[in-house]
Design an enzyme around this catalytic site. Structure first.
Site, short mmCIF file in Angstrom:
data_model
loop_
_atom_site.label_atom_id
_atom_site.label_comp_id
_atom_site.label_asym_id
_atom_site.label_seq_id
_atom_site.Cartn_x
_atom_site.Cartn_y
_atom_site.Cartn_z
N PRO A 204 4.74 -9.58 45.09
CA PRO A 204 5.66 -10.53 44.47
C PRO A 204 4.99 -11.26 43.30
O PRO A 204 3.82 -11.63 43.40
CB PRO A 204 5.97 -11.51 45.59
CG PRO A 204 5.68 -10.79 46.84
CD PRO A 204 4.61 -9.80 46.53
N LYS A 208 7.36 -7.47 37.90
CA LYS A 208 8.22 -6.29 37.93
C LYS A 208 9.53 -6.55 37.19
O LYS A 208 9.94 -5.77 36.33
CB LYS A 208 8.52 -5.89 39.38
CG LYS A 208 7.29 -5.50 40.15
CD LYS A 208 7.60 -5.14 41.58
CE LYS A 208 8.11 -6.31 42.41
NZ LYS A 208 7.14 -7.38 42.63
N THR A 209 10.16 -7.65 37.55
CA THR A 209 11.44 -7.97 36.91
C THR A 209 11.22 -8.21 35.42
O THR A 209 12.01 -7.77 34.58
CB THR A 209 12.07 -9.20 37.57
OG1 THR A 209 12.10 -8.99 38.98
CG2 THR A 209 13.46 -9.43 37.08
N GLU A 425 -16.96 -29.87 55.64
CA GLU A 425 -16.97 -29.18 54.34
C GLU A 425 -18.39 -28.94 53.87
O GLU A 425 -18.70 -27.90 53.28
CB GLU A 425 -16.19 -29.98 53.29
CG GLU A 425 -14.69 -30.11 53.58
CD GLU A 425 -13.98 -28.79 53.82
OE1 GLU A 425 -14.39 -27.77 53.21
OE2 GLU A 425 -13.04 -28.75 54.63
P1 ADP Z 1 8.35 -9.90 40.41
O1 ADP Z 1 7.28 -8.86 40.35
O2 ADP Z 1 8.32 -10.59 41.72
O3 ADP Z 1 9.67 -9.41 40.00
P2 ADP Z 1 8.64 -11.50 38.09
O4 ADP Z 1 8.76 -10.42 37.10
O5 ADP Z 1 9.88 -12.15 38.50
O6 ADP Z 1 7.86 -11.00 39.38
O7 ADP Z 1 7.59 -12.55 37.54
C1 ADP Z 1 7.78 -13.91 37.68
C2 ADP Z 1 7.25 -14.66 36.49
O8 ADP Z 1 5.84 -14.58 36.42
C3 ADP Z 1 7.74 -14.08 35.19
O9 ADP Z 1 8.96 -14.62 34.84
C4 ADP Z 1 6.65 -14.49 34.22
O10 ADP Z 1 6.86 -15.80 33.78
C5 ADP Z 1 5.40 -14.49 35.09
N1 ADP Z 1 4.63 -13.25 34.92
C6 ADP Z 1 4.38 -12.34 35.89
N2 ADP Z 1 3.61 -11.35 35.40
C7 ADP Z 1 3.39 -11.61 34.11
C8 ADP Z 1 2.67 -10.93 33.07
N3 ADP Z 1 2.03 -9.79 33.29
N4 ADP Z 1 2.66 -11.49 31.84
C9 ADP Z 1 3.32 -12.65 31.62
N5 ADP Z 1 4.01 -13.33 32.53
C10 ADP Z 1 4.05 -12.83 33.79
ZN ZN Z 2 -13.18 -25.49 57.31
MG MG Z 3 11.47 -9.69 40.89
#
Ligand code: ADP
Ligand code: ZN
Ligand code: MG
Length: 611
Positions: A204, A208-209, A425
Site C-alpha cells: 500500500p 500504484k494508483t 530505553e
Molecule cells: P497505492 O499504491 O496504494 O495505490 P497511491 O498511488 O495511492 O498508492 O499513493 C499514495 C500517494 O503517495 C500518492 O498520491 C503520492 O502522493 C504518494 N506517492 C506514492 N509513491 C510515490 C512516488 N513514487 N512518487 C511520488 N509520490 C508518490
Molecule cells: Zn523497549
Molecule cells: Mg491505490
C-alpha cells in the site's frame, strides 16, 4: 420523504400566491352594490340610470348619482327582452346608454375556465414533482448494472511520469504499454501481440494508483477507472453486469485503457471463500476473465490493474492473454525516498538548512504515501508554530509522528515511571551501541508517542536487502536490552517490555522456521501460512510437521533467545556505569539526538563486541 413534504409545501404556496394575485387583479375598486334585475328595471323606469354594460349575463350599471351596481340578466334572453318583462318600455331604455361587450375575449375565457382549470394545474404539478422523485429512485434501481466508470486523464488534473519518483522499472514497462497504444501498427507489423493486461503489484502507498494516473496523462487515450470494490454490490449479478458494461465502454472508446484498482477485492482465489463457492465475487471475476479472453488480437484496449495482495489473486488472472505482465513496485530506497520528498516539497517553503537527504536516510521502509504524509505533517507543524518556512526539526518531528503517532507530552507519568522508562530505553541504546553488528542509534527518547512509552531509533548505515543470522541475533539482543535494564536496575519487570519481547520472539521464530538458520533443524521451512479469505488476514498457520519437530523448534527458538539474552545481559551488567549515564542524561533532556548520545557514550570508549 421529506422532499415530498417540501413539494406539497411549495404547491400550496403557489396556490396561495395565485389566489391572492387574482383577487387583487379583479377586485381593485370597492365592491359595487348587487341589485336584482327587478331593482334595475325599477331604477331605469325611474330614470336613475346612465348606462348599462352587458358582458355575457353580467350587467354593470352606472347610476346618475355616480355609484355603480352589478346585476345579472336571465341567461337565454337579451337585455331589452329581460327588462321588458319587468315593465321597462323601449322609450325608457332609450335614455340609457347600453353597451354590449365582446364575449369571446381572452379575459372572458379565463374567467370562465380558471376556477375549474387552476386547481387541476396545481394538482398536476404536485403529481409531477412526486412522480419525478419516485422515478429517480426507480432509475437508480435499474442502473445497478451500469459500471459507474470514471474517465480521467483527458481533461482532469494532469499527472505525468515526472510526478512519480523512482519506480524506474515500473515506469519503463508502462512507457512501453503507452507506446503500444500510440503506435499499435509498429508492434503488430512485427507479429507482436499487444499485451492485454498489466498488473501493478506493490505494498500500500507505493504509488500504484499514482502510476496508473500517470499512464493516463501520458498516453493521451481515454482512460477509464474503476475500483474493483465498486463492482460488487448488494445485489447478486450486478458485478458481472458492471464488468460487461465497463469493458464495453472501454472497447467503444478504443484505443483506451481500463484501470481496475484494488483488484484483489474480486480477484481472490476462487473456491477459497467461506461464503460458499458460488458467490458474487466469483461471478464478477469470471466475467473479467471472459471479457479479457474476448478481446480480438488487435482490439486496442489495455487493462491495467493494481493490487497489494498478489499472493491471493486467482491464478487464472495471471495466465498469458490476461494479466500477463506483472510490474512490481518496490518500497523506495533512500535515493528514491529523497526524490519523492523532493516532489512533495515543491509547493512548500523549506528553510535553507533543510537537507531532504537526511530525512530520506531516517525513513527506511517508508512508502511513497508515508513520505508524502511526512511533508504534509511538517508543513502543518510549521504552520502551527507560526513559522514561515519548514525546518529540519519539523521534518524529523513529522517522521516520528507518522511512524509512532503524535507526541504525548501531556501524558501524566510519575517520576518513578519516568525513571523506569529512561533505564529501559538506555538499555536498548546501550546494547545497540555495544554490539558490532547493530545499526547505529539515531535517537533515544522518553517522550511517549502513540502507544510507546519511549523509543530508541536505530537505522542501518546502508540499506540492505539481505540480513544475516548475526544481525538477527543482534536485533534480538537489542530488543531484550530494555527488559534486562529494568530487571538489573529495579529487580522488577514492567509491562513496558511486552512488545519488545514479542518482537524478539517473532524474530527468533522466523530464524528457525522460515530462514533455516538453525543448525539443528537445518535448511527447511516449517508451517505453511494460510489465510481465511473472508477475514482477509493471516489467521491460521498449518502445521506441516510432527510434534517432535514442534518441540525441537521451541527448543531452538529458546536457544536463540537465550544466546541473545546472555550477550545483552553481559553488556548491561558490565557497563552499568554507561547505562546510568545514558539514563541520567535522558531524564534530564528527555530526547537525545545522535550526536548527544554519542557524546554521552563516547566518554567511556566502549569496545565493540560480537555476539
Ligand atoms: P497505492 O499504491 O496504494 O495505490 P497511491 O498511488 O495511492 O498508492 O499513493 C499514495 C500517494 O503517495 C500518492 O498520491 C503520492 O502522493 C504518494 N506517492 C506514492 N509513491 C510515490 C512516488 N513514487 N512518487 C511520488 N509520490 C508518490
Ligand atoms: Zn523497549
Ligand atoms: Mg491505490
Amino acid at each position: 420523504m421529506t422532499t415530498l413534504y417540501k413539494n406539497i409545501f411549495w404547491a400550496t404556496l403557489t396556490l396561495l400566491v395565485i389566489a391572492v394575485t387574482f383577487s387583487m387583479l379583479f377586485n381593485t375598486s370597492p365592491a359595487p352594490a348587487n341589485l336584482s334585475i327587478s331593482e334595475v328595471a325599477a331604477k331605469i323606469a325611474a330614470g336613475q340610470v346612465t348606462s348599462v354594460t352587458v358582458n355575457g349575463n353580467d350587467l354593470s350599471i352606472d347610476l346618475k348619482d355616480g355609484t355603480t351596481a352589478v346585476s345579472k340578466k336571465e341567461t337565454e334572453l337579451g337585455l331589452s327582452q329581460t327588462l321588458a318583462n319587468y315593465g321597462v318600455t323601449p322609450e325608457m331604455l332609450a335614455a340609457v346608454n347600453v353597451d354590449v361587450q365582446d364575449q369571446s375575449g381572452f379575459a372572458y375565457w379565463m374567467e370562465l375556465l380558471l376556477p375549474t382549470v387552476l386547481p387541476l394545474i396545481v394538482i398536476g404539478i404536485m403529481f409531477w414533482f412526486i412522480f419525478r422523485q419516485a422515478k429517480g429512485g426507480a432509475n437508480q434501481a435499474f442502473n445497478f448494472g451500469k459500471s459507474n466508470l470514471k474517465m480521467f486523464g483527458l481533461f482532469k488534473e494532469h499527472v505525468t511520469f515526472k510526478d512519480v519518483a523512482g519506480l524506474k522499472e515500473a515506469k519503463q514497462e508502462l512507457e512501453e504499454v503507452v507506446d503500444f497504444l500510440k503506435n499499435p501498427k509498429k508492434f503488430l507489423d512485427m507479429g507482436a501481440r499487444i499485451p492485454r493486461g498489466v498488473l501493478l503489484m506493490g505494498s500500500p502507498g507505493t504509488g500504484k494508483t499514482l502510476l496508473a494516473r500517470a499512464v493516463a496523462g501520458e498516453s493521451g487515450v481515454p482512460f477509464f477507472h474503476i475500483s474493483a470494490s465498486e463492482f460488487v454490490e448488494m445485489f447478486v449479478g450486478v458485478g458481472a453486469a458492471r464488468t460487461r458494461d465497463a469493458f464495453a465502454t472501454a472497447k467503444k472508446a478504443a484505443p483506451s485503457i481500463l484501470f481496475i484498482d484494488e483488484i484483489d477485492a474480486i480477484g481472490r482465489e476462487r473456491g477459497a471463500g467461506l461464503g460458499g463457492g458460488h458467490d458474487e465475487r466469483e461471478q464478477t471475476l469470471n466475467q473479467i476473465l471472459v471479457e479479457m479472453d474476448g478481446f480480438d488480437r488487435d482490439t486496442n484496449v489495455i487493462v491495467l490493474a493494481a493490487t497489494n495482495r498478489p499472493d491471493i489473486l486467482d491464478k487464472a488472472l495471471l495466465r498469458p492473454g490476461r494479466f500477463d505482465r506483472q510490474v512490481v513496485l518496490d518500497l523506495p530506497d533512500s535515493k528514491d525516498r529523497e526524490a519523492i520528498l523532493r516532489i512533495h516539497a515543491k509547493s512548500k517553503p523549506l528553510a535553507k538548512e533543510v537537507d531532504l537527504q537526511k530525512v530520506a536516510v531516517r525513513t527506511p521502509g517508508f512508502s511513497g504515501a508515508d513520505l508524502a504524509n511526512i511533508m504534509n505533517e511538517s508543513a502543518i507543524l510549521a504552520a502551527r508554530n507560526n513559522r514561515k518556512t519548514i525546518t529540519q526539526d519539523d521534518l524529523y518531528d513529522a517522521i516520528e509522528k507518522v511512524m509512532l503517532g503524535p507526541e504525548r507530552k501531556g501524558r501524566v507519568i510519575t517520576e518513578k515511571e519516568r525513571e523506569i522508562t529512561a533505564y529501559h530505553e538506555a538499555g536498548h541504546a546501550l546494547v545497540a551501541a555495544s554490539l558490532k553488528d547493530a545499526d547505529p542509534v539515531h535517537k533515544v527518547s522518553i517522550v511517549s508517542r502513540g502507544r510507546a512509552g519511549g523509543y530508541t531509533l536505530k537505522l542501518p548505515v546502508q540499506e540492505m536487502h539481505l540480513r544475516s543470522r548475526t544481525q538477527f541475533l543482534t536485533d534480538i539482543a537489542v530488543a531484550l536490552g530494555g527488559y534486562i535494564a529494568e530487571k538489573t536496575m529495579f529487580g522488577e519487570m514492567t509491562t513496558g517490555a511486552s512488545s519488545d519481547l514479542q518482537h524478539a520472539t517473532k524474530i527468533a521464530h522466523a530464524l528457525v522456521t522460515q530462514y533455516g538458520m538453525s543448525e539443528k533443524l537445518g535448511p527447511q521451512t516449517f508451517g505453511e501460512s494460510h489465510e481465511l479469505i473472508f477475514l482477509g488476514k493471516e489467521i491460521s498457520s498449518e502445521k506441516d510437521y510432527s510434534e517432535t519437530v514442534a518441540a525441537k523448534i521451541d527448543e531452538e527458538v529458546k536457544s536463540f533467545i537465550d544466546r541473545a539474552y546472555a550477550a545483552a545481559n553481559k553488556i548491561i551488567t558490565t557497563r552499568k556505569k554507561v547505562l546510568e549515564a545514558i539514563a541520567k542524561s535522558l531524564m534530564e533532556k528527555e530526547t537525545l539526538e545522535q550526536d548527544e548520545f554519542n557524546a554521552v557514550v563516547g566518554k567511556f570508549n566502549l569496545k565493540p563486541l560480537g555476539i
